[in-house]
Design an enzyme around this catalytic site. Structure first.
Site, short mmCIF file in Angstrom:
data_model
loop_
_atom_site.label_atom_id
_atom_site.label_comp_id
_atom_site.label_asym_id
_atom_site.label_seq_id
_atom_site.Cartn_x
_atom_site.Cartn_y
_atom_site.Cartn_z
N LYS A 59 -5.05 -12.96 2.22
CA LYS A 59 -4.09 -13.26 1.17
C LYS A 59 -2.70 -12.90 1.71
CE LYS A 59 -1.46 -11.99 -2.38
NZ LYS A 59 -0.23 -12.67 -2.01
N GLY A 91 -0.96 -17.01 -2.95
CA GLY A 91 -0.63 -16.82 -4.37
C GLY A 91 -0.12 -15.44 -4.69
N GLY A 121 -0.01 -11.55 -5.72
CA GLY A 121 -0.81 -10.37 -5.43
C GLY A 121 -1.60 -9.90 -6.64
N GLY A 128 -4.84 -10.84 -4.91
CA GLY A 128 -5.12 -9.52 -4.34
C GLY A 128 -6.04 -8.72 -5.24
N GLU A 130 -2.30 0.82 4.63
CA GLU A 130 -1.14 1.01 5.52
C GLU A 130 0.08 0.88 4.62
OE1 GLU A 130 -1.44 1.63 8.72
OE2 GLU A 130 -3.58 1.25 8.94
P1 NAD Z 1 3.75 -5.11 -1.82
O1 NAD Z 1 2.89 -3.91 -1.97
O2 NAD Z 1 4.58 -5.52 -2.96
O3 NAD Z 1 2.87 -6.39 -1.45
C1 NAD Z 1 1.98 -6.40 -0.35
C2 NAD Z 1 0.90 -7.43 -0.59
O4 NAD Z 1 0.11 -7.00 -1.70
C3 NAD Z 1 1.43 -8.82 -0.94
O5 NAD Z 1 0.60 -9.80 -0.36
C4 NAD Z 1 1.29 -8.83 -2.45
O6 NAD Z 1 1.20 -10.13 -2.98
C5 NAD Z 1 0.01 -8.05 -2.65
N1 NAD Z 1 -0.17 -7.47 -4.00
C6 NAD Z 1 0.78 -7.23 -4.94
N2 NAD Z 1 0.21 -6.71 -6.05
C7 NAD Z 1 -1.11 -6.61 -5.80
C8 NAD Z 1 -2.22 -6.13 -6.56
N3 NAD Z 1 -2.09 -5.65 -7.80
N4 NAD Z 1 -3.43 -6.15 -5.98
C9 NAD Z 1 -3.60 -6.61 -4.73
N5 NAD Z 1 -2.59 -7.09 -3.97
C10 NAD Z 1 -1.36 -7.09 -4.50
O7 NAD Z 1 4.59 -4.83 -0.51
P2 NAD Z 1 5.73 -5.72 0.12
O8 NAD Z 1 6.94 -5.58 -0.73
O9 NAD Z 1 5.20 -7.07 0.42
O10 NAD Z 1 5.93 -4.97 1.54
C11 NAD Z 1 6.74 -3.88 1.70
C12 NAD Z 1 5.92 -2.60 1.73
O11 NAD Z 1 4.94 -2.68 2.77
C13 NAD Z 1 6.77 -1.40 2.10
O12 NAD Z 1 6.41 -0.31 1.30
C14 NAD Z 1 6.40 -1.13 3.55
O13 NAD Z 1 6.61 0.17 3.99
C15 NAD Z 1 4.96 -1.48 3.55
N6 NAD Z 1 4.49 -1.74 4.92
C16 NAD Z 1 3.64 -0.86 5.53
C17 NAD Z 1 3.23 -1.07 6.84
C18 NAD Z 1 2.28 -0.14 7.55
O14 NAD Z 1 1.71 -0.54 8.56
N7 NAD Z 1 2.07 1.06 7.07
C19 NAD Z 1 3.67 -2.19 7.52
C20 NAD Z 1 4.54 -3.06 6.86
C21 NAD Z 1 4.94 -2.84 5.56
#
Ligand code: NAD
Length: 469
Positions: free
Chosen positions: A170, A201, A203, A207, A245
């Site tokens: 996803k 789509g 999250g 997700g 992560e």
């Molecule tokens: P996010 O958590 O908003 O979204 C990440 C993914 O999760 C997206 O595909 C989103 O659609 C999905 N998602 C959203 N709500 C969900 C739910 N309820 N259930 C399942 N999936 C859902 O994060 P973002 O804004 O896309 O990315 C930024 C964040 O990612 C920052 O906090 C960053 O530090 C973190 N990040 C961590 C690493 C690592 O390796 N530790 C690497 C890159 C980014």
């Protein structure tokens, strides 16, 4: 205009069960750059069913078969690198040189690493009377963010395939293009039907459906802490393995030596790479109090030389990914000013001369570690410089954070640098630079619980069975 309106399920490009679409916005122009379909639970069901069916044979495939497949993917990936980089630039705003360079290079590196690890990985091992067998965990839901979109997809998909798992990916709604091209590459390379599936789509829909699905064995998630927590709760009822992560607020310690100004400058420009949208960014820069003035001057001049603008031109920094992210960054800059941090460079609003696109100013504050801008992940081009008295103080400040993802130490005395690195409570620490695709990457504390990259990345997708006697 790009079109991502079909999903990849069971080896075919498939229309969504219920049609629904969303525009994708180019963050540099604020214009619609394409459209994606928004999947539903029904699409997830189909994808999981396909992955479950394929697991029986893929889990039994030989290492040689999986290596052949990864090498075929590698050839397809190499042929489309320019296109992948352009897609990254269009979807999340990285300068084209970064998109076609490091973004695409990370994907290529994870693929090559998966091949290297698979060539020698010990799936079986006799330990005394016990035969240890490492087996693929099953159907894996892979949920990824937009900030290094290719990196995060490839660091999950390739180890999962290499270990014999089947997958449902996803990708991020904001940045779906590079994943779409990757899916085309996998399809062309001959990934058996059902082994890799992709549903685009929201999250909260796709997700969440994956996290709750009774036939998904594992979720590997990269993204924000609140979503990681929600996924863990959603996955608990079916006792899935959940690899997290998450975010960071990593410290970069500058030692007191004659390279201080150069090291501060490098750390400051490093913070602005990818417009600061890097989970392991060194967003807290720790400098000796005795040399604070010199450090602030070096940071100011480095921040002011970061060129910002059209990512298709020769700039160091493009926009942040979205209007919402731009607002978040502006709110944090305002918060920093409100809480009394000293503004060294940048500040509120767009850089001068830019009147559209989600561009921020490369911003540097001098602050203290208790300020909100030093405690929370901003995920934008905002650096906070904090003074330390001595090494113990530097380590205490570095560790005084809810996160523990990355860390950096720069200085000429390698023994001191390594001693500090040993005391930092964080998953990966770079001492005077360096890069290693085989080094495990993951967080302590609220930065998560997984370890991706290299051999450790394989372990995420494996069960361990003991056959005793
Ligand atoms: P996010 O958590 O908003 O979204 C990440 C993914 O999760 C997206 O595909 C989103 O659609 C999905 N998602 C959203 N709500 C969900 C739910 N309820 N259930 C399942 N999936 C859902 O994060 P973002 O804004 O896309 O990315 C930024 C964040 O990612 C920052 O906090 C960053 O530090 C973190 N990040 C961590 C690493 C690592 O390796 N530790 C690497 C890159 C980014």
């Amino acid at each position: 205009m790009r079109n991502c309106t079909q999903f990849y399920i069971d080896g075919r490009w498939t229309d969504p069960v219920t049609p629904a679409t969303a525009d994708v916005i180019n963050p540099a122009t604020e214009q619609v750059s394409g459209v994606i379909s928004l999947g539903s639970e029904a699409d997830v069901d189909l994808a999981v069913k396909a992955a479950r069916c394929a697991f029986g044979s893929w889990s039994q495939s030989s290492v040689a078969e999986r290596l052949d497949l990864l090498r075929a993917i590698q050839a397809g990936y190499a042929a489309r690198m320019q296109e992948l980089g352009e897609a990254v630039t269009e979807e999340m705003g990285a300068p084209l040189s970064l998109g076609t360079g490091f973004h695409v290079g990370l994907g290529a590196g994870h693929l090559q690493t998966a091949i290297e690890v698979l060539e020698t990985f010990r799936f079986e091992e006799q330990k005394g009377p016990t035969l240890l067998v490492r087996e693929p965990i099953g159907v894996c839901g892979l949920i990824t963010p937009w900030n290094w979109p290719l990196n995060q997809v490839t660091v999950k998909v390739f180890p999962a395939l290499a270990t014999g798992c089947t997958t449902v990916l996803k990708p991020p709604q904001l940045a779906p293009y590079s994943a779409q091209i990757l899916a085309e590459i996998l399809d062309k390379a001959g990934v058996p039907a059902g082994v890799f599936n992709m549903v685009q789509g929201k999250g909260s829909v796709i997700g969440a459906a994956l996290s709750r699905h009774p036939d998904v064995d594992m979720i590997s998630f990269t993204g924000s802490e609140p979503v990681g927590v929600q996924i863990s709760k959603d996955a608990a009822d079916t006792v899935k393995r959940v690899g997290l992560e998450l975010g960071g607020k990593s410290a970069w310690v500058i030692l007191d030596d004659d390279q201080l100004a150069a090291n501060v400058a490098a750390a400051t420009s490093g913070m602005m790479v990818n417009a600061g949208q890097t989970c392991s960014a060194g967003s807290r820069l720790l400098v000796p109090n005795a040399r604070l003035a010199e450090a602030l001057a070096a940071a100011r001049s480095a921040a002011e030389t970061v060129t910002v603008g059209d990512p298709l031109s020769d700039v160091a920094m493009g926009p942040v990914v979205s209007k919402a992210q731009w607002n978040v960054v502006q709110d944090y800059i305002a918060k920093g000013l409100d809480e009394g941090a000293e503004l060294i460079a940048g500040g509120l609003g767009r850089p001068e001369g830019i009147d559209r696109g989600y561009f921020c100013k490369p911003t540097v504050f001098r602050g203290t570690n208790d300020m909100v801008i030093a405690r929370e992940e901003i995920f934008g081009p905002v650096l906070v410089i904090i003074g330390y008295d001595d090494m113990d103080d530097a380590v205490a400040i570095a560790n005084d954070s809810p996160f523990g993802l990355g860390g950096y130490v720069s200085g000429q005395d390698r023994d001191t640098a390594i001693a500090i690195a040993r005391r930092m409570r964080t998953g990966a620490i770079w001492v005077n630079g360096g890069f290693d695709f085989h080094a495990p990457f993951g967080g302590y504390k609220r930065s998560g619980n997984g370890r991706e990259w290299g051999e450790h990345g394989f372990a995420e997708y494996l069960e361990v069975k003991s056959i005793i006697g």
